[in-house]
Design a protein around this motif. Structure first.
Motif, PDB file in Angstrom:
ATOM      1  N   SER A   1      -8.319   3.972  18.435  1.00  0.00           N
ATOM      2  CA  SER A   1      -8.282   3.327  17.085  1.00  0.00           C
ATOM      3  C   SER A   1     -10.077   3.472  16.643  1.00  0.00           C
ATOM      4  CB  SER A   1      -7.733   1.988  17.036  1.00  0.00           C
ATOM      5  OG  SER A   1      -6.656   1.999  17.420  1.00  0.00           O
TER       6      SER A   1
ATOM      7  N   TRP B   1     -10.434   5.813  13.527  1.00  0.00           N
ATOM      8  CA  TRP B   1     -10.120   5.519  12.277  1.00  0.00           C
ATOM      9  C   TRP B   1     -11.121   5.193  11.332  1.00  0.00           C
ATOM     10  CZ3 TRP B   1      -6.993   8.971  13.615  1.00  0.00           C
ATOM     11  CH2 TRP B   1      -6.051   8.909  14.328  1.00  0.00           C
TER      12      TRP B   1
ATOM     13  N   HIS C   1       1.285   3.876  16.362  1.00  0.00           N
ATOM     14  CA  HIS C   1       1.655   3.253  15.110  1.00  0.00           C
ATOM     15  C   HIS C   1       0.381   3.883  13.941  1.00  0.00           C
ATOM     16  CE1 HIS C   1       4.191  -0.266  16.184  1.00  0.00           C
ATOM     17  NE2 HIS C   1       3.546   0.102  17.337  1.00  0.00           N
ATOM     18  N   THR C   2      -0.540   4.509  14.398  1.00  0.00           N
ATOM     19  CA  THR C   2      -1.295   5.130  13.560  1.00  0.00           C
ATOM     20  C   THR C   2      -1.734   6.633  13.740  1.00  0.00           C
ATOM     21  OG1 THR C   2      -3.148   4.250  15.198  1.00  0.00           O
ATOM     22  CG2 THR C   2      -2.732   2.821  13.294  1.00  0.00           C
TER      23      THR C   2
ATOM     24  N   THR D   1      -0.453   1.039   4.594  1.00  0.00           N
ATOM     25  CA  THR D   1       0.142   1.844   5.601  1.00  0.00           C
ATOM     26  C   THR D   1      -0.392   3.640   5.139  1.00  0.00           C
ATOM     27  OG1 THR D   1       2.203   2.592   4.031  1.00  0.00           O
ATOM     28  CG2 THR D   1       2.146   0.556   5.520  1.00  0.00           C
TER      29      THR D   1
ATOM     30  N   ALA E   1      -0.219   4.657   8.819  1.00  0.00           N
ATOM     31  CA  ALA E   1      -0.201   3.642   9.555  1.00  0.00           C
ATOM     32  C   ALA E   1       1.397   3.322   9.713  1.00  0.00           C
ATOM     33  CB  ALA E   1      -0.956   2.369   9.440  1.00  0.00           C
ATOM     34  N   ASP E   2       2.288   3.018  10.771  1.00  0.00           N
ATOM     35  CA  ASP E   2       3.518   2.593  10.531  1.00  0.00           C
ATOM     36  C   ASP E   2       4.507   3.476   9.668  1.00  0.00           C
ATOM     37  OD1 ASP E   2       2.766   0.787  12.661  1.00  0.00           O
ATOM     38  OD2 ASP E   2       2.658  -0.902  11.222  1.00  0.00           O
TER      39      ASP E   2
ATOM     40  N   GLY F   1       3.610  -4.701  12.593  1.00  0.00           N
ATOM     41  CA  GLY F   1       2.958  -3.602  12.984  1.00  0.00           C
ATOM     42  C   GLY F   1       2.012  -3.783  14.042  1.00  0.00           C
TER      43      GLY F   1
ATOM     44  N   ALA G   1      -5.559  -0.231  10.175  1.00  0.00           N
ATOM     45  CA  ALA G   1      -4.133  -0.190   9.661  1.00  0.00           C
ATOM     46  C   ALA G   1      -3.663  -1.836   9.341  1.00  0.00           C
ATOM     47  CB  ALA G   1      -3.244  -0.157  10.993  1.00  0.00           C
TER      48      ALA G   1
ATOM     49  N   THR H   1      -1.434  -3.888  10.033  1.00  0.00           N
ATOM     50  CA  THR H   1      -0.068  -4.261   9.656  1.00  0.00           C
ATOM     51  C   THR H   1       0.700  -5.263  10.386  1.00  0.00           C
ATOM     52  OG1 THR H   1       0.546  -2.415  10.967  1.00  0.00           O
ATOM     53  CG2 THR H   1       0.329  -1.918   8.684  1.00  0.00           C
TER      54      THR H   1
END
Length: 580
Positions: free
Chosen positions: A139, A142, A170-171, A199, A213-214, A335, A341, A343
């Motif tokens: 992650s 990002w 998820h991402t 998202t 995301a998601d 999420g 993200a 979420t």
């Protein structure tokens, strides 16, 4: 650490009425036998007959069963355990990824990542039709979205649809060619409301920057060509081989009616939505499914009780198959919490955005859905990462418990953040905590991408294994493979140590190894509704066993993570040997 000493009483009970029974096929003796039967000390020997455990006890008692046709193996003092049970594994997806381009959570310099993409483009590992895809990105990437935009939207990549998928599934990040194919543009962003804006990453003028995301990632993944039936079958076989080499003889697949690449966060299943269930069916019918699979069907988070009839039409197509069960449904409640993200649904807002994350379920009606599933005899497995999602998941299960005491063990999985008010709710509600404790590490994900953005209390109770345990909760072992490794011993070590590259993640939440042994055996068997058939070594249960290369009761915690499985037996038949 507890001391395990064989007792004559336990042996006598396990070996009662042996003389009146037929000869056994296999005797494994001179071992340290961990049975996973609550309160039972270590035993010395196991007898197997017709694929089931005939007896467990001391060497002398069990060896009395030996006859001319019995195979007898001296285990030279090694540890013998029940086969491991993983209560949350996307195994077929994991099998596909074994052969695909993946950085396996390595944070590579951007130039090296680009060079890897070139290599995988040229050798075909990154190719999915004309789309290039690389998985397993940590992650931390990002935070470099601007460099992704600059590097992968021009030159040799300008017309190549590219997707980098995060380790969490998820991402991800997609270049402009890929976003155009998926129909994601400024107008798409302008149509988003509230928490949905998180998202799809975007510039001030609403142009997407590629971060997804998601539900934002779903339209991109939907562009991937579907794997063929042959590819999926080979992925299932590869996953089975890998799991058996790790001593995993059973797993719960929490999204079996979804095929790889299908959108999960806005998933509206129909009676024709079969996902990877045909893979398991084919393996079962060919006699290849030498593991127990409990396949769950994903239900839309805002399904109504009437929608369960559609899922039941799917279930009915896969009944009566050896080693395959369909015990219930899985529901996403939220999420993921990592920046950017964010979420996962929280009780207190993220410090940077002042938003609470996205709660996917409707709290006013979620209890009705769970109660309706419970009334059908189905277990419910809820994805809940944020503390608000955990609370609402428990509230929904509480409604089912008020309606009836079915005895069905529902479960909440992930549980990254749990408010202390919830700790004591798990036991009376009979909710199993299906935890991926491999994630309980002081690393980039927990410290850099979560801690600065959440409340001190939420951070303190990340993966609160000890707090849940002290309040009587049952913890089951889970991996979420291929999000991260399915290797149980690495997760067991992490649960015991909570060490990571940046220190220790709240050492007050560490738990002992014996609790984790129970988590990955009998507790996980109950999570998938099979505790009467598997999960412990007791007379009448299936003889799923693993032999280990070290004494996991005595070695230092650091030595636990490197434990190797020497042999795996499924229904008394050897299905893996490290010697081969």
């Amino acid at each position: 650490m507890k001391t395990f000493v064989p007792t004559l009483m336990a042996a006598a009970l396990a070996c009662s009425s042996m003389e009146s029974m037929a000869a056994v096929d296999l005797i494994l003796h001179n071992a340290k036998v961990y049975t996973a039967e609550p309160g039972q000390p270590l035993q010395q020997a196991v007898a197997v007959e017709g694929g089931k455990v005939r007896a467990v006890g001391n060497n002398a008692e069990v060896l009395r069963l030996k006859e001319s046709g019995t195979r007898v193996i001296d285990l030279d003092g090694k540890v013998l355990m029940p086969g491991f049970v993983d209560s949350h594994s996307h195994a077929v997806m994991g099998g596909l990824e074994l052969a695909a381009a993946n950085v396996n959570t390595q944070l590579l310099p951007m130039a090296e990542l680009e060079q890897r993409l070139r290599e995988w483009r040229d050798n075909g590992k990154a190719r999915h039709g004309d789309i290039l895809s690389v998985g397993g990105l940590p992650s931390a990437y990002w935070s470099q979205v601007a460099e992704f935009e600059q590097r992968f939207n021009q030159g040799e990549w300008a017309d190549e649809p590219i997707v980098f998928v995060g380790w969490d599934h998820h991402t991800g990040w997609a270049n402009q060619a890929m976003l155009k194919r998926a129909g994601i543009n400024a107008e798409t962003v302008k149509a988003l409301k509230g928490e949905q804006l998180a998202t799809i990453g975007h510039h001030e003028d609403k142009r997407p920057n590629g971060f997804l995301a998601d539900a934002g990632l779903d339209p991109v993944l939907a562009q991937f060509p579907q794997a063929t039936a042959e590819q999926l079958l080979e992925a299932g076989r590869a996953a089975l081989r890998y799991n058996l080499s790790l001593g995993i003889t059973a797993w719960m697949d929490p999204a079996a009616n979804a095929a790889p690449g299908e959108p999960l966060f806005d998933f509206k299943p129909t009676a024709q939505t079969l996902g990877i269930l045909p893979v398991y069916k084919a393996m079962a019918e060919k006699g290849e499914l030498t593991a127990h699979v409990a396949a769950l069907l994903v239900a839309h988070p805002r399904s109504t009780p009437a929608d369960l009839a559609t899922l039941d039409q799917v279930r009915q197509q896969f009944q009566g198959l050896p080693n395959l069960t369909l015990p219930g449904i899985k529901i996403f409640a939220d999420g993921v919490p990592e920046f950017p993200a964010q979420t996962a649904a929280l009780l207190e807002p993220y410090k940077n955005s002042k938003k609470y994350g996205e709660l996917l379920i409707d709290p006013a009606h979620f209890g009705e859905l769970i109660s309706a599933a419970d009334d059908r005899g189905w277990l419910v497995h809820v994805h809940a990462i944020g503390d608000r999602a955990v609370r609402e998941a428990l509230n929904g299960i509480e409604q089912a418990r008020k309606d009836r005491q079915s005895g069905i063990a529902h479960s909440v999985t992930h549980l990254q953040m749990v408010n202390p008010k919830e700790f004591a709710r798990f036991k009376p509600l009979d909710v199993i905590a299906s935890m991926q404790l491999y994630w309980a590490s002081a690393d980039d994900s927990t410290l850099d991408l979560v801690q600065p953005y959440i409340s001190a209390m939420a951070f303190q109770y990340q993966y609160p294994a000890r707090s849940l345990l002290k309040n009587g909760a049952t913890i089951s072992g889970a991996s979420d493979w291929p999000v991260t490794t399915p290797e149980p011993w690495k997760a067991i070590y992490q649960a015991v140590s909570r060490k990571g590259p940046k220190g220790v993640l709240n050492p007050d939440e560490e738990i002992d190894r014996e609790t984790m042994f129970q988590a990955y055996t009998l507790n996980s068997a109950r999570t998938m509704g099979l505790e009467k058939q598997i999960g412990s070594l007791a007379p009448g249960k299936q003889a799923d066993l693993i032999l280990l290369d070290r004494d996991v009761f005595q070695v230092e915690p650091e030595a636990l993570r490197d434990t190797r499985v020497l042999k795996t037996w499924f229904a008394g038949r050897e299905v893996f040997s490290a010697d081969l």
